[in-house]
Design an enzyme around this catalytic site. Structure first.
Site, PDB file in Angstrom:
ATOM      1  N   LYS A  40       0.867  -1.198   0.000  1.00  0.00           N
ATOM      2  CA  LYS A  40       0.000   0.000   0.000  1.00  0.00           C
ATOM      3  C   LYS A  40       0.897   1.239   0.000  1.00  0.00           C
ATOM      4  O   LYS A  40       1.939   1.268   0.683  1.00  0.00           O
ATOM      5  CB  LYS A  40      -0.889  -0.042   1.235  1.00  0.00           C
ATOM      6  N   SER A  96      -9.806   2.126   3.293  1.00  0.00           N
ATOM      7  CA  SER A  96      -8.955   2.880   2.425  1.00  0.00           C
ATOM      8  C   SER A  96      -8.006   2.034   1.580  1.00  0.00           C
ATOM      9  O   SER A  96      -7.422   2.548   0.617  1.00  0.00           O
ATOM     10  CB  SER A  96      -8.155   3.909   3.220  1.00  0.00           C
ATOM     11  N   SER A 127     -10.044  -0.033   7.460  1.00  0.00           N
ATOM     12  CA  SER A 127      -9.498   0.109   6.114  1.00  0.00           C
ATOM     13  C   SER A 127      -8.867  -1.117   5.488  1.00  0.00           C
ATOM     14  O   SER A 127      -8.477  -1.067   4.321  1.00  0.00           O
ATOM     15  CB  SER A 127      -8.482   1.254   6.090  1.00  0.00           C
TER      16      SER A 127
END
Lengths: 98, 474
Positions: free
Chosen positions: B83, B158, B182
């Protein structure tokens, strides 16, 4: 809790504290949106919290220390590698004192 | 004909050890998948094609000499996506924000360092809501990510790009962060396994901080075993993160097949609320029956302060965000604060307001006290059961644009996930089936550092249902 409606002045004040520049349109937009969120969190005033300790962290750890010995660190070049404004191996920034 | 990129980490490990294929072939398979689909799905901000193939070539040389290396370095030759809020040395790291558009870190996050030490190959940096502020992926400054199961739907956020990458077989696993759901929400929307470890289980060093008392460093995988494997690599004490307790790290894969006979699974009655999608409710009830069939005992429990969790979360989180994002002043790195997107600005201002003189007591401090009461709820519940089962999302994956006009509507996506972050406990999201081809997930929550138990329960459920065998039609 005080009424959740934020005034334009309060939005400007908060933006200044947070070092954010907002346009007039943004001030109005955020005033509405932030007021709505503050209205939402007002439900917390229903909770009885007298005598309740706040939780700021869940690990229970305290005073996590290491030996006071110099360790490896970034080189000057590495430390400066992200700076758009630099001079003579130093970060350059706006003057705040005359 | 199964393509190599469709394998699980466990299967790829075995295949590499047996020399059925090479790491270069495996990485190439993922890169081709990315080339074919990323322009539609937008899972990646940066693809490390050259570096990944180079590392794969080096890995193959070693495997050819001594394939037993895979016994010591469990991710040897395996392509993993990272990420983009994890610092990766010499690889652009943007936090999906224009503020860090051209930021290149000079160090690796501890989690990244450990993955690399275990032999993992970084295939790219995944897209996400900027600064991890979001539940849908639509707050990225680099365009939204699409759900591989339905390109008109959000993949959840997210960790949107990480979920989309693994769900569409662009990578065999991906890292994520979970501050309020998330990892679990995108896992649930994309038919994946998403682990939010206990607070402090995995070092936060080098991960761009969102809310320092809530951030958890985890990952998304295709299966529960893969999730346990990755936690073996990333978990444990780190001298660079003073909030990691010295809890020993077991081998999370060792007893994963233990099963659920005699396990008490608690169901919190307050998690089945008005306004929750009936189909989601039905899938959760089906999951409970399934666990009962496998030998678990279902126990009803109560978490009375549930409805206060999301408001408390949005005060605590935004307060900590306002502090953590103060460092982005454009002096030492990054661009000026003008480049912050709307959601970042909103959260910074909300947090600043909650912490400001005159408001601190009634907002931030109040929320921290409510947090204590929420924690006490969970302590009482865990005295009655071994783990809790709950929905992840109140709705099915929603359409792009459906909630973007109203920030508050978006915040309500988090009502079931924020509690685990407030209390610091682990939560494992696992696939629970489909409603009209839309994935639905459930989550297992346990006491602090009970990840081993969550994997056991999750594995038993997974093997009885095998939802991971379904793939999106792409």
């Amino acid at each position: 809790m005080k009424s959740a409606k934020l005034t334009k002045e309060e939005v400007k004040h908060v933006a200044k504290l947070a070092n954010l520049t907002l346009t007039e349109a943004e001030i109005e937009k955020f005033q509405k949106q932030l007021s709505a969120v503050l209205g939402y969190v007002e439900i917390l005033s229903q909770v009885q919290t007298a005598g309740v300790e706040p939780t700021s962290q869940v690990t229970g750890l305290e005073n996590v220390l290491r030996e006071d010995k110099a360790d490896s660190c970034l080189s000057q070049t590495e430390a400066l590698s992200g700076a758009k404004n630099q001079t003579k191996g130093l970060f350059k920034t706006k003057a705040i004192l005359k | 004909m199964v393509q190599l990129c469709q394998l699980t980490i466990q299967e790829a490990q075995e295949g590499l050890k047996q020399k059925e294929f090479s790491s270069v072939e495996l990485v190439t398979s993922c890169l081709e998948r990315i080339k074919k689909l990323n322009s539609q799905i937008n899972a990646f901000i940066t693809v490390c094609e050259k570096e990944a193939l180079q590392e794969a070539g080096k890995a193959d040389k070693i495997i050819n000499h001594k394939s037993s290396i895979i016994n010591h370095q469990s991710l040897f030759g395996i392509p993993i996506a990272i990420k983009d809020n994890f610092c990766t040395k010499e690889i652009k790291t943007t936090a999906a924000s224009k503020v860090l558009e051209d930021y290149v870190p000079v160090y690796d996050a501890t989690a990244v360092e450990r993955l690399k030490k275990a032999g993992a190959i970084i295939i790219g940096k995944t897209n996400h809501d900027a600064w991890a502020h979001g539940s849908s992926g639509e707050n990225s400054d680099f365009g939204p990510t699409k759900n591989p199961w339905d390109l008109e739907c959000v993949p959840g956020g997210s960790s949107s790009g990480s979920a989309a990458a693994v769900a569409s077989d662009m990578a065999l696993g991906a890292t994520g962060t979970d501050t309020g759901g998330s990892i679990r929400l995108p896992a649930s929307f994309c038919n994946l396994v998403g682990l939010k470890p206990s607070y402090g289980r995995v070092s936060r060093y080098g991960v761009i901080a969102m809310a320092s008392s809530l951030d958890a460093i985890g990952h998304l995988t295709k299966t529960v075993f893969d999730s346990a494997l990755l936690l073996n690599v990333t978990a444990g004490l780190d001298g660079k993160d003073a909030t990691c307790p010295g809890q020993p790290v077991p081998d999370y894969t060792l007893n994963i097949k233990k099963g659920v006979k005699g396990i008490k699974v608690g169901v919190p009655r307050e998690y089945f609320v008005e306004g929750m999608d009936q189909e989601v409710k039905r899938k959760v009830k089906e999951a409970l029956s399934q666990l009962e069939n496998l030998g678990a005992q279902i126990v009803e429990v109560s978490l009375p302060h549930t409805k206060y969790a999301n408001p408390a979360y949005y005060l605590i989180q935004t307060s900590e965000v306002s502090s953590n994002l103060a460092r982005y002043d454009g002096i030492r790195y990054g661009a000026s604060r003008e480049k912050f997107g709307d959601e970042a600005k909103r959260r910074i201002m909300l947090g600043t307001y909650s912490l400001s003189a005159g408001y601190y007591d009634q907002y931030y401090l109040k929320a921290q006290k409510v947090r204590t009461l929420i924690k006490e709820d969970f302590d009482k519940a865990f005295a009655l059961c071994d783990c809790l089962l709950a929905p992840v999302s109140p709705t099915l994956p929603f359409k792009l644009g459906e909630k973007t006009d109203d920030p508050l509507k978006m915040y309500l996506s988090d009502i079931f996930t924020v509690t685990a972050n407030l209390v610091g406990i682990p939560a494992l999201a696992i696939p629970a089936g489909f409603v009209d081809n839309s994935p639905v997930g459930i989550q297992l929550l346990g006491p602090q550092f009970s990840e081993e138990r969550l994997f056991q329960v999750g594995f038993a459920f997974e093997q009885a249902t095998k939802y991971y065998e379904e793939k999106p039609k792409l």
